[in-house]
Design a protein around this motif. Structure first.
Motif, PDB file in Angstrom:
ATOM      1  N   ALA A   1       0.837  -1.197   0.000  1.00 53.15           N
ATOM      2  CA  ALA A   1       0.000   0.000   0.000  1.00 53.15           C
ATOM      3  C   ALA A   1       0.877   1.254   0.000  1.00 53.15           C
ATOM      4  O   ALA A   1       0.589   2.235  -0.696  1.00 53.15           O
ATOM      5  CB  ALA A   1      -0.922  -0.009   1.209  1.00 53.15           C
TER       6      ALA A   1
ATOM      7  N   GLU B   1       3.675   1.663  -1.320  1.00 50.97           N
ATOM      8  CA  GLU B   1       4.215   1.892  -2.664  1.00 50.97           C
ATOM      9  C   GLU B   1       3.355   2.883  -3.459  1.00 50.97           C
ATOM     10  O   GLU B   1       3.859   3.587  -4.336  1.00 50.97           O
ATOM     11  CB  GLU B   1       4.303   0.564  -3.433  1.00 50.97           C
ATOM     12  N   GLY B   2       2.066   2.946  -3.132  1.00 51.12           N
ATOM     13  CA  GLY B   2       1.182   3.839  -3.879  1.00 51.12           C
ATOM     14  C   GLY B   2       0.788   5.087  -3.129  1.00 51.12           C
ATOM     15  O   GLY B   2      -0.020   5.878  -3.613  1.00 51.12           O
TER      16      GLY B   2
ATOM     17  N   ALA C   1      -7.554  -6.251  -8.570  1.00 51.86           N
ATOM     18  CA  ALA C   1      -7.866  -4.931  -9.114  1.00 51.86           C
ATOM     19  C   ALA C   1      -9.192  -4.936  -9.872  1.00 51.86           C
ATOM     20  O   ALA C   1      -9.490  -5.873 -10.623  1.00 51.86           O
ATOM     21  CB  ALA C   1      -6.745  -4.478 -10.044  1.00 51.86           C
TER      22      ALA C   1
ATOM     23  N   PHE D   1      -5.573   2.017 -13.143  1.00 48.45           N
ATOM     24  CA  PHE D   1      -4.445   2.107 -12.211  1.00 48.45           C
ATOM     25  C   PHE D   1      -3.203   2.491 -13.010  1.00 48.45           C
ATOM     26  O   PHE D   1      -3.115   2.217 -14.210  1.00 48.45           O
ATOM     27  CB  PHE D   1      -4.214   0.759 -11.518  1.00 48.45           C
TER      28      PHE D   1
ATOM     29  N   TYR E   1       2.670   1.168 -10.983  1.00 47.43           N
ATOM     30  CA  TYR E   1       2.347   0.646  -9.653  1.00 47.43           C
ATOM     31  C   TYR E   1       2.058  -0.851  -9.721  1.00 47.43           C
ATOM     32  O   TYR E   1       2.587  -1.637  -8.919  1.00 47.43           O
ATOM     33  CB  TYR E   1       1.142   1.374  -9.068  1.00 47.43           C
ATOM     34  N   LEU E   2       1.237  -1.256 -10.689  1.00 45.53           N
ATOM     35  CA  LEU E   2       0.901  -2.662 -10.819  1.00 45.53           C
ATOM     36  C   LEU E   2       2.144  -3.486 -11.180  1.00 45.53           C
ATOM     37  O   LEU E   2       2.308  -4.625 -10.707  1.00 45.53           O
ATOM     38  CB  LEU E   2      -0.174  -2.849 -11.888  1.00 45.53           C
TER      39      LEU E   2
ATOM     40  N   LEU F   1       4.102  -4.172  -8.002  1.00 48.50           N
ATOM     41  CA  LEU F   1       3.499  -5.244  -7.201  1.00 48.50           C
ATOM     42  C   LEU F   1       3.880  -6.612  -7.749  1.00 48.50           C
ATOM     43  O   LEU F   1       4.189  -7.537  -6.993  1.00 48.50           O
ATOM     44  CB  LEU F   1       1.981  -5.097  -7.165  1.00 48.50           C
TER      45      LEU F   1
ATOM     46  N   LEU G   1      -9.479  -1.987  -5.138  1.00 52.67           N
ATOM     47  CA  LEU G   1      -8.238  -2.759  -5.058  1.00 52.67           C
ATOM     48  C   LEU G   1      -8.137  -3.443  -3.701  1.00 52.67           C
ATOM     49  O   LEU G   1      -8.449  -2.841  -2.671  1.00 52.67           O
ATOM     50  CB  LEU G   1      -7.028  -1.835  -5.249  1.00 52.67           C
TER      51      LEU G   1
ATOM     52  N   PHE H   1      -3.274   8.472  -2.330  1.00 49.35           N
ATOM     53  CA  PHE H   1      -2.682   7.285  -2.927  1.00 49.35           C
ATOM     54  C   PHE H   1      -2.512   7.513  -4.425  1.00 49.35           C
ATOM     55  O   PHE H   1      -2.850   6.679  -5.266  1.00 49.35           O
ATOM     56  CB  PHE H   1      -3.562   6.060  -2.654  1.00 49.35           C
TER      57      PHE H   1
ATOM     58  N   MET I   1      -1.054   5.171  -7.062  1.00 49.38           N
ATOM     59  CA  MET I   1      -1.831   4.039  -7.589  1.00 49.38           C
ATOM     60  C   MET I   1      -2.631   4.452  -8.814  1.00 49.38           C
ATOM     61  O   MET I   1      -2.759   3.695  -9.781  1.00 49.38           O
ATOM     62  CB  MET I   1      -2.791   3.507  -6.517  1.00 49.38           C
ATOM     63  N   GLU I   2      -3.197   5.645  -8.740  1.00 55.20           N
ATOM     64  CA  GLU I   2      -3.981   6.180  -9.857  1.00 55.20           C
ATOM     65  C   GLU I   2      -3.946   7.703  -9.777  1.00 55.20           C
ATOM     66  O   GLU I   2      -3.672   8.270  -8.725  1.00 55.20           O
ATOM     67  CB  GLU I   2      -5.415   5.642  -9.833  1.00 55.20           C
TER      68      GLU I   2
END
Length: 400
Positions: free
Chosen positions: A65, A67-68, A118, A124, A128-129, A132, A183, A321, A324-325
């Motif tokens: 989490a 990370e975003g 997701a 997103f 970020y993805l 992960l 998510l 966040f 993430m987006e």
């Protein structure tokens, strides 16, 4: 009450190892990962009952989490989990810990797994993805929280149950995810190890276990013939014994308050420094060990606990966040941690999972006697690195 096994899964986002000479990446990472163990334990120790959780699972799940996260949201999360400012350092540390754990657990059954779920068609950020998948080895799953919320929840819980060999079920309870969930991040940990020196089933017998307050309850107390060679130590307030698992990489460290003292006395002054001091005071000697057989599960909703520890923003509309987006539309809807532990004559089985859902904002003799017949603390750890894999408090072995 009870709290023991540990599994970590990052909750859905609603839209809206130490060497004396020369530090390795794992050295600093272990100290950071162990930090949440003492913070969370201190909070839960204020409540009655057994405690069991996996700080490592929680740390890993919330790392995904983090990370975003950005801005003040990231700073708050970092302060609670002791994450380094640079995520590349966080990844390197976790990578080193993972390798050390795989080494330490080579003679045991050990599983650690991550996944993210997701919302299909939600935009997103690809970076970020990718992080992960590549840095955390997370299984990438598509879900339809908008149209098939319950099916998505069942899928996440089934994945978690599978990774923990059926020990962690219903990580996300019914109604915990909704159409705004976008998510879900999940971490799962499973461990099953045999004692290097097993207890003998034929020597297990009923015995008294003295609860806080002096009340006694009957438990199944395990023992073995004669004495065993074990790392043992004691201070004016406690006895400590390390019980290794086959292979010698991982072990259980049990801290038992001395007669006349309580577990609460020990907990009041307990800290990472105190634990390290206890570890350094352990020496091989003959010990006669008595340990109760026990089994229990625990479960925690983490929102309030983590907000109270210093990261409230992530659970509000102020959450950022944006890693993430692009729209800053996500916040942590809910987060759960469940754990399971069973200690028997053969060994130990433990599991834990953490889920984070993100959604849209809207005595003197020639040998020592260690008789755990009163509340005690215990850890499943890697003695070489110092990583605390699981941490718990046993107040009543008869509680299920």
């Amino acid at each position: 009450m009870k709290k023991i096994a540990i599994i970590s899964a990052l909750l859905p986002l609603a839209a809206g190892l130490c060497g004396a000479a020369g530090k390795k990446p794992a050295d600093d990472a272990v100290a950071r990962a162990n930090g949440i163990a003492f913070k969370f334990y201190a909070a839960e120790a204020q409540k009655p009952g057994n405690v069991f959780f996996s700080p490592y699972s929680m740390y890993t799940a919330f790392a995904m989490a983090y990370e975003g996260a950005a801005g003040s949201t990231a700073k708050e999360i970092a302060s609670v989990f002791s994450f380094p400012a640079k995520t590349k350092d966080l990844r390197a540390g976790l990578g080193a810990i993972k390798k050390d754990l795989e080494r330490a657990a080579k003679d045991a059954e050990f599983v650690q797994a991550n996944s993210f779920w997701a919302q299909k068609d939600f935009k997103f950020l690809p970076a970020y993805l990718k992080t992960l998948r590549s840095a955390y080895g997370a299984d990438a799953m598509q879900a339809d929280f908008l149209g098939k919320t319950e099916a998505a929840r069942r899928g996440i819980n089934a994945w978690t149950e599978n990774k923990t060999r059926g020990k962690i079920r219903e990580l996300f309870p019914q109604g915990s995810l909704d159409q705004l969930t976008r998510l879900v991040l999940v971490n799962a940990v499973y461990f099953k190890g045999r004692w290097k020196a097993p207890f003998k089933k034929e020597m297990t017998s009923e015995a008294d276990f003295t609860l806080d307050g002096g009340t006694k309850t009957r438990v199944h107390m395990m023992a073995a013939p004669g004495t065993r060679e074990a790392e043992y130590g004691e201070t004016g307030e406690l006895q400590a014994v390390r019980l290794p698992y086959a292979g010698g990489g991982l072990s259980m460290l049990v801290l038992l308050p001395k007669e006349g003292r309580t577990l609460a006395d020990l907990e009041r002054s307990f800290s990472p420094e105190k634990l390290e001091e206890i570890r350094k005071g352990l020496f091989n000697q003959k010990v006669k060990v008595f340990l109760p057989r026990f089994k229990f599960s625990s479960g925690y909703k983490l929102n309030g606990a983590l907000a109270g520890l210093g990261m409230p923003e992530a659970f509000t509309d102020k959450a950022d966040f944006s890693g993430m987006e692009k729209g800053k539309r996500l916040y942590i809807q809910t987060a759960f941690h469940k754990a399971f532990v069973e200690v028997s004559e053969e060994g130990t089985e433990a599991a834990a999972a953490t889920g984070v859902a993100m959604g849209l904002k809207s005595m003197v003799m020639d040998f020592a006697v260690f008789r755990a017949d009163r509340p005690f603390m215990f850890f499943i750890e890697d003695p070489k690195s110092g990583l605390v894999l699981f941490m718990g408090r046993m107040q009543n072995p008869a509680a299920q």
